[in-house]
Design a protein around this motif. Structure first.
Motif, PDB file in Angstrom:
ATOM      1  N   THR A 158       0.848  -1.191   0.000  1.00 56.42           N
ATOM      2  CA  THR A 158       0.000   0.000   0.000  1.00 56.42           C
ATOM      3  C   THR A 158       0.882   1.240   0.000  1.00 56.42           C
ATOM      4  N   GLY A 159       0.803   2.005  -1.074  1.00 59.03           N
ATOM      5  CA  GLY A 159       1.652   3.178  -1.222  1.00 59.03           C
ATOM      6  C   GLY A 159       0.929   4.474  -0.971  1.00 59.03           C
ATOM      7  N   ILE A 160       1.523   5.561  -1.461  1.00 53.87           N
ATOM      8  CA  ILE A 160       0.941   6.879  -1.288  1.00 53.87           C
ATOM      9  C   ILE A 160       0.759   7.513  -2.670  1.00 53.87           C
ATOM     10  N   GLU A 161       0.946   8.841  -2.755  1.00 56.08           N
ATOM     11  CA  GLU A 161       0.701   9.536  -4.012  1.00 56.08           C
ATOM     12  C   GLU A 161       1.709   9.146  -5.096  1.00 56.08           C
ATOM     13  N   PRO A 162       1.242   8.978  -6.333  1.00 50.84           N
ATOM     14  CA  PRO A 162       2.188   8.725  -7.431  1.00 50.84           C
ATOM     15  C   PRO A 162       3.098   9.933  -7.596  1.00 50.84           C
ATOM     16  N   GLY A 163       4.351   9.678  -7.897  1.00 45.13           N
ATOM     17  CA  GLY A 163       5.308  10.767  -8.055  1.00 45.13           C
ATOM     18  C   GLY A 163       6.139  11.027  -6.819  1.00 45.13           C
ATOM     19  N   ALA A 164       5.715  10.493  -5.678  1.00 43.13           N
ATOM     20  CA  ALA A 164       6.496  10.646  -4.450  1.00 43.13           C
ATOM     21  C   ALA A 164       7.778   9.840  -4.553  1.00 43.13           C
ATOM     22  N   GLY A 165       8.842  10.329  -3.940  1.00 45.84           N
ATOM     23  CA  GLY A 165      10.126   9.646  -4.014  1.00 45.84           C
ATOM     24  C   GLY A 165      10.082   8.231  -3.488  1.00 45.84           C
ATOM     25  N   ILE A 166       9.320   8.011  -2.424  1.00 49.31           N
ATOM     26  CA  ILE A 166       9.252   6.664  -1.851  1.00 49.31           C
ATOM     27  C   ILE A 166       8.530   5.709  -2.796  1.00 49.31           C
ATOM     28  N   MET A 167       7.646   6.237  -3.618  1.00 50.65           N
ATOM     29  CA  MET A 167       6.977   5.383  -4.603  1.00 50.65           C
ATOM     30  C   MET A 167       7.962   4.972  -5.697  1.00 50.65           C
ATOM     31  N   ALA A 168       8.801   5.909  -6.122  1.00 55.42           N
ATOM     32  CA  ALA A 168       9.812   5.573  -7.125  1.00 55.42           C
ATOM     33  C   ALA A 168      10.785   4.541  -6.571  1.00 55.42           C
ATOM     34  N   ALA A 169      11.164   4.695  -5.297  1.00 61.22           N
ATOM     35  CA  ALA A 169      12.076   3.728  -4.679  1.00 61.22           C
ATOM     36  C   ALA A 169      11.426   2.355  -4.588  1.00 61.22           C
ATOM     37  N   THR A 170      10.129   2.324  -4.276  1.00 61.44           N
ATOM     38  CA  THR A 170       9.434   1.038  -4.152  1.00 61.44           C
ATOM     39  C   THR A 170       9.273   0.371  -5.509  1.00 61.44           C
ATOM     40  N   GLU A 171       9.026   1.150  -6.539  1.00 56.39           N
ATOM     41  CA  GLU A 171       8.977   0.580  -7.895  1.00 56.39           C
ATOM     42  C   GLU A 171      10.320  -0.044  -8.265  1.00 56.39           C
ATOM     43  N   LYS A 172      11.397   0.602  -7.827  1.00 59.07           N
ATOM     44  CA  LYS A 172      12.726   0.040  -8.066  1.00 59.07           C
ATOM     45  C   LYS A 172      12.908  -1.245  -7.265  1.00 59.07           C
ATOM     46  N   GLY A 191      -2.744   9.832   3.657  1.00 55.79           N
ATOM     47  CA  GLY A 191      -3.876   9.646   4.567  1.00 55.79           C
ATOM     48  C   GLY A 191      -4.561   8.310   4.362  1.00 55.79           C
ATOM     49  N   ALA A 192      -4.816   7.949   3.111  1.00 57.40           N
ATOM     50  CA  ALA A 192      -5.479   6.678   2.825  1.00 57.40           C
ATOM     51  C   ALA A 192      -4.606   5.498   3.231  1.00 57.40           C
ATOM     52  N   MET A 193      -3.295   5.654   3.094  1.00 61.63           N
ATOM     53  CA  MET A 193      -2.383   4.586   3.521  1.00 61.63           C
ATOM     54  C   MET A 193      -2.510   4.334   5.018  1.00 61.63           C
ATOM     55  N   THR A 194      -2.565   5.400   5.819  1.00 66.02           N
ATOM     56  CA  THR A 194      -2.664   5.203   7.273  1.00 66.02           C
ATOM     57  C   THR A 194      -4.032   4.662   7.674  1.00 66.02           C
ATOM     58  N   VAL A 195      -5.074   4.994   6.914  1.00 67.71           N
ATOM     59  CA  VAL A 195      -6.390   4.409   7.172  1.00 67.71           C
ATOM     60  C   VAL A 195      -6.339   2.902   6.947  1.00 67.71           C
ATOM     61  N   ALA A 196      -5.730   2.483   5.836  1.00 68.76           N
ATOM     62  CA  ALA A 196      -5.596   1.057   5.547  1.00 68.76           C
ATOM     63  C   ALA A 196      -4.762   0.362   6.618  1.00 68.76           C
ATOM     64  N   LEU A 197      -3.705   1.038   7.077  1.00 67.63           N
ATOM     65  CA  LEU A 197      -2.857   0.474   8.128  1.00 67.63           C
ATOM     66  C   LEU A 197      -3.647   0.298   9.415  1.00 67.63           C
ATOM     67  N   ASP A 198      -4.411   1.305   9.773  1.00 70.07           N
ATOM     68  CA  ASP A 198      -5.215   1.242  10.999  1.00 70.07           C
ATOM     69  C   ASP A 198      -6.219   0.098  10.942  1.00 70.07           C
ATOM     70  N   GLN A 199      -6.898  -0.051   9.817  1.00 69.31           N
ATOM     71  CA  GLN A 199      -7.888  -1.114   9.676  1.00 69.31           C
ATOM     72  C   GLN A 199      -7.246  -2.494   9.748  1.00 69.31           C
ATOM     73  N   ALA A 200      -6.092  -2.642   9.112  1.00 64.18           N
ATOM     74  CA  ALA A 200      -5.401  -3.933   9.130  1.00 64.18           C
ATOM     75  C   ALA A 200      -4.961  -4.295  10.544  1.00 64.18           C
ATOM     76  N   ILE A 201      -4.445  -3.331  11.278  1.00 61.31           N
ATOM     77  CA  ILE A 201      -3.969  -3.596  12.637  1.00 61.31           C
ATOM     78  C   ILE A 201      -5.130  -3.939  13.562  1.00 61.31           C
ATOM     79  N   LYS A 202      -6.249  -3.236  13.419  1.00 65.36           N
ATOM     80  CA  LYS A 202      -7.415  -3.541  14.248  1.00 65.36           C
ATOM     81  C   LYS A 202      -7.889  -4.968  14.030  1.00 65.36           C
ATOM     82  N   ASN A 203      -7.726  -5.477  12.806  1.00 59.85           N
ATOM     83  CA  ASN A 203      -8.148  -6.843  12.477  1.00 59.85           C
ATOM     84  C   ASN A 203      -7.003  -7.842  12.528  1.00 59.85           C
ATOM     85  N   GLU A 204      -5.815  -7.370  12.950  1.00 57.94           N
ATOM     86  CA  GLU A 204      -4.608  -8.201  12.994  1.00 57.94           C
ATOM     87  C   GLU A 204      -4.341  -8.888  11.665  1.00 57.94           C
TER      88      GLU A 204
END
Length: 304
Positions: A158-172, A191-204
């Protein structure tokens, strides 16, 4: 380039992400103005209008609002303009925005830095010890390295906005690590990434996200970075300040504040936690400034 067009381009590029994001919005702007109105022609007296550009990451929302509040308290008419990452760099380089405190180096924003550094006034780091990488909940005990990933989280990152440096690094990373060949990088927003993280953790549940620190999620959840033996994400980073060429001569006092701005991970995470808890970014920044007068005094020393 007309700055209104720049801003519209930036907003258009990030509109989908902004709708999903749970942090950072136009509500955080100190002044609702167009960036084209943010600067006046240089006169014998220092202009009191200043425009700070920023990318809508939790770190940059916090830092930019704090700097904006300090300048506002000194009598400046401050505009805070959220932009797409690449357009933020372009805007400052072109002089359409006055400054930004959001440059992650040497890895995350390497391409933007290489493209625009000749047209920027580089003021140095404002925060040390930053980091990016892949992050998972600590309860995923069998995964401690990127090389340990096999079929976790449905082979999705689960990534963030396209064009972000961390997204380019992850594609690599998807090409550098053979075990990630079948993984999919999901474009999202911080923001959406942290929402997904929160939901996953609540459900383990298993989840792999693009992560960076400082970030409030490390104070809110038990998380860990995955080791990166191939060094795709680089080592420790710094967050750096850049100004448009000519700002020092035209607005020397504002330049002094921006140049002197420097704080710690503990400082920024305090502001981020407030914002994540539902406090308006402007209010969270004002609270931090009121409670940290000694540090703010260091930034404003020598300014009448």
């Amino acid at each position: 380039m007309d700055f209104k067009k720049l801003k519209m381009m930036g907003l258009a590029l990030s509109m989908g992400a902004m709708l999903a994001a749970c942090s950072g919005s136009d509500e955080g702007e100190t002044k609702k103005e167009t960036a084209g109105d943010s600067k006046e022609p240089a006169t014998s007296e220092e202009s009191k209008k200043i425009n700070l550009a920023y990318v809508e990451w939790d770190t940059e929302i916090a830092s930019t609002h704090v700097v904006g509040k300090v300048l506002e308290d000194l009598g400046y008419d401050v505009t805070l303009t959220p932009l797409d990452n690449a357009i933020m760099w372009e805007a400052v380089a072109n002089g359409e925005a006055d400054a930004m405190v959001a440059g992650w180096l040497p890895h995350t924003h390497a391409s933007q830095y290489d493209q625009y550094k000749a047209d920027l006034d580089e003021l140095g780091e404002n925060l040390a010890g930053a980091k990016i990488g892949l992050v998972v909940p600590s309860y995923m005990e069998d995964v401690n390295s990127i090389e340990d990933l096999a079929d976790q989280a449905n082979k999705q990152i689960t990534g963030i906005e396209p064009g972000a440096g961390i997204m380019a690094a992850t594609e690599k990373a998807l090409t550098e690590y053979e075990n990630l060949a079948d993984f999919e990088l999901l474009q999202s927003s911080s923001g959406a990434m942290t929402v997904a993280l929160d939901q996953a953790i609540k459900n383990e549940e298993e989840i792999v996200v693009t992560g960076w620190s400082p970030h409030w999620k490390f104070a809110s959840y038990d998380l860990k970075y995955l080791d990166d033996p191939k060094g795709v994400y680089g080592g420790e980073e710094t967050i750096n300040t850049f100004a448009r060429v000519g700002l020092e001569e035209e607005m020397p006092n504002a330049y002094k504040v921006i140049d002197a701005f420097h704080w710690t991970s503990a400082d920024i995470e305090e502001v981020m936690l407030e914002i994540n808890g539902g406090v308006d970014p402007e209010e969270a920044a004002a609270k931090w400034v009121d409670e940290n007068t000694e540090k703010v005094a260091e930034w404003t020393k020598g300014i009448e």
